[in-house]
Design an enzyme around this catalytic site. Structure first.
Site, mmCIF file in Angstrom:
data_model
loop_
_atom_site.group_PDB
_atom_site.id
_atom_site.type_symbol
_atom_site.label_atom_id
_atom_site.label_comp_id
_atom_site.label_asym_id
_atom_site.label_seq_id
_atom_site.Cartn_x
_atom_site.Cartn_y
_atom_site.Cartn_z
ATOM 1 N N SER A 70 0.815 -1.218 0.000
ATOM 2 C CA SER A 70 0.000 0.000 0.000
ATOM 3 C C SER A 70 0.846 1.264 0.000
ATOM 4 O O SER A 70 0.416 2.305 -0.506
ATOM 5 C CB SER A 70 -0.948 0.001 1.206
ATOM 6 O OG SER A 70 -0.231 -0.183 2.412
ATOM 7 N N ASP A 107 -6.204 7.151 8.776
ATOM 8 C CA ASP A 107 -6.226 5.815 9.379
ATOM 9 C C ASP A 107 -5.102 5.597 10.378
ATOM 10 O O ASP A 107 -5.041 4.550 11.027
ATOM 11 C CB ASP A 107 -6.227 4.725 8.310
ATOM 12 C CG ASP A 107 -4.926 4.648 7.507
ATOM 13 O OD1 ASP A 107 -3.931 5.334 7.863
ATOM 14 O OD2 ASP A 107 -4.908 3.912 6.502
ATOM 15 N N HIS A 122 -1.208 4.580 7.321
ATOM 16 C CA HIS A 122 -0.559 4.966 6.072
ATOM 17 C C HIS A 122 -0.131 6.438 6.128
ATOM 18 O O HIS A 122 -0.740 7.232 6.841
ATOM 19 C CB HIS A 122 -1.507 4.768 4.884
ATOM 20 C CG HIS A 122 -1.875 3.332 4.671
ATOM 21 N ND1 HIS A 122 -3.029 2.778 5.193
ATOM 22 C CD2 HIS A 122 -1.229 2.334 4.023
ATOM 23 C CE1 HIS A 122 -3.077 1.496 4.858
ATOM 24 N NE2 HIS A 122 -2.006 1.202 4.149
#
Length: 199
Positions: A12, A172, A175
């Site tokens: 990611s 979040d 990240h």
């Protein structure tokens, strides 16, 4: 002018999760730096959010099929959260790098981040998590170098910035934010520019 086929593989972080615009992701920021240095760049991102080292083989096949001159591989965070043994992850990473190098790519590897800087890690466990992160990253670096990659060393001062500044993270809290990605990309730019030079 020869077009450099730049491929971004990994998890990611490589895909840019946490950015609000695709232009803020690592691959796009680094593409901008390469173009500013005079290179003609064709970018494609093969990274998959949630990917572990065990998931790299399909990405490598896709990048090789598309043609790759320069590859950035970012992996390790999900291996750490899933408790992948360092020797296992390192071997899988070495195989991925070897596949890209055999296909003629110059490869830059970004190893696992320091997961101890994450806010949801209890303070009592942060040193232990940081140590585990470093051990995993060291195994990755050795394997990547053996396979012919350049390891981009993201220094402890970068992780310290993340630990000290909530703005480095997206909503979040896992990240990076656009600002966090910009900091990481600045660290990676010298490695990418060096790898892009004719051999």
């Amino acid at each position: 002018m020869t077009t450099l086929r730049f491929r971004v593989l990994g998890d990611s972080l490589a895909a840019g999760v946490g950015c609000t615009r695709v232009e803020q992701s690592i691959g796009h920021v680094l593409t901008g730096a390469l173009r500013a240095a005079g290179h003609d760049i064709e970018l494609s991102v093969h990274a998959v959010p949630g990917a572990r080292s065990a998931d790299l083989a399909p990405q490598v096949r896709a990048a090789v099929a598309a043609g790759t001159d320069l590859a950035l591989l970012v992996i390790g965070a999900n291996d750490l959260t899933r408790l992948t043994p360092p020797a296992v992850g390192a071997r899988l990473l070495q195989d991925a790098v070897a596949g890209l190098v055999t296909a003629g790519a110059r490869v830059i590897v970004v190893t696992a981040p320091d997961m101890g800087v994450l806010g949801h890690v209890p303070p009592a466990f942060r040193d232990m998590v940081s140590q585990a992160s470093r051990l995993y990253a060291t195994a990755q670096a050795d394997a990547a170098t053996t396979a012919g990659a350049t390891v981009a060393h993201v220094g402890p001062e970068v992780f310290s910035r993340f630990a000290a500044d909530d703005r480095m993270f997206s909503a979040d809290r896992f990240h990076p934010s656009a600002e966090g990605y910009a900091v990481i990309a600045r660290e990676l730019t010298p490695y990418v520019l060096a790898a892009a030079q004719p051999v």
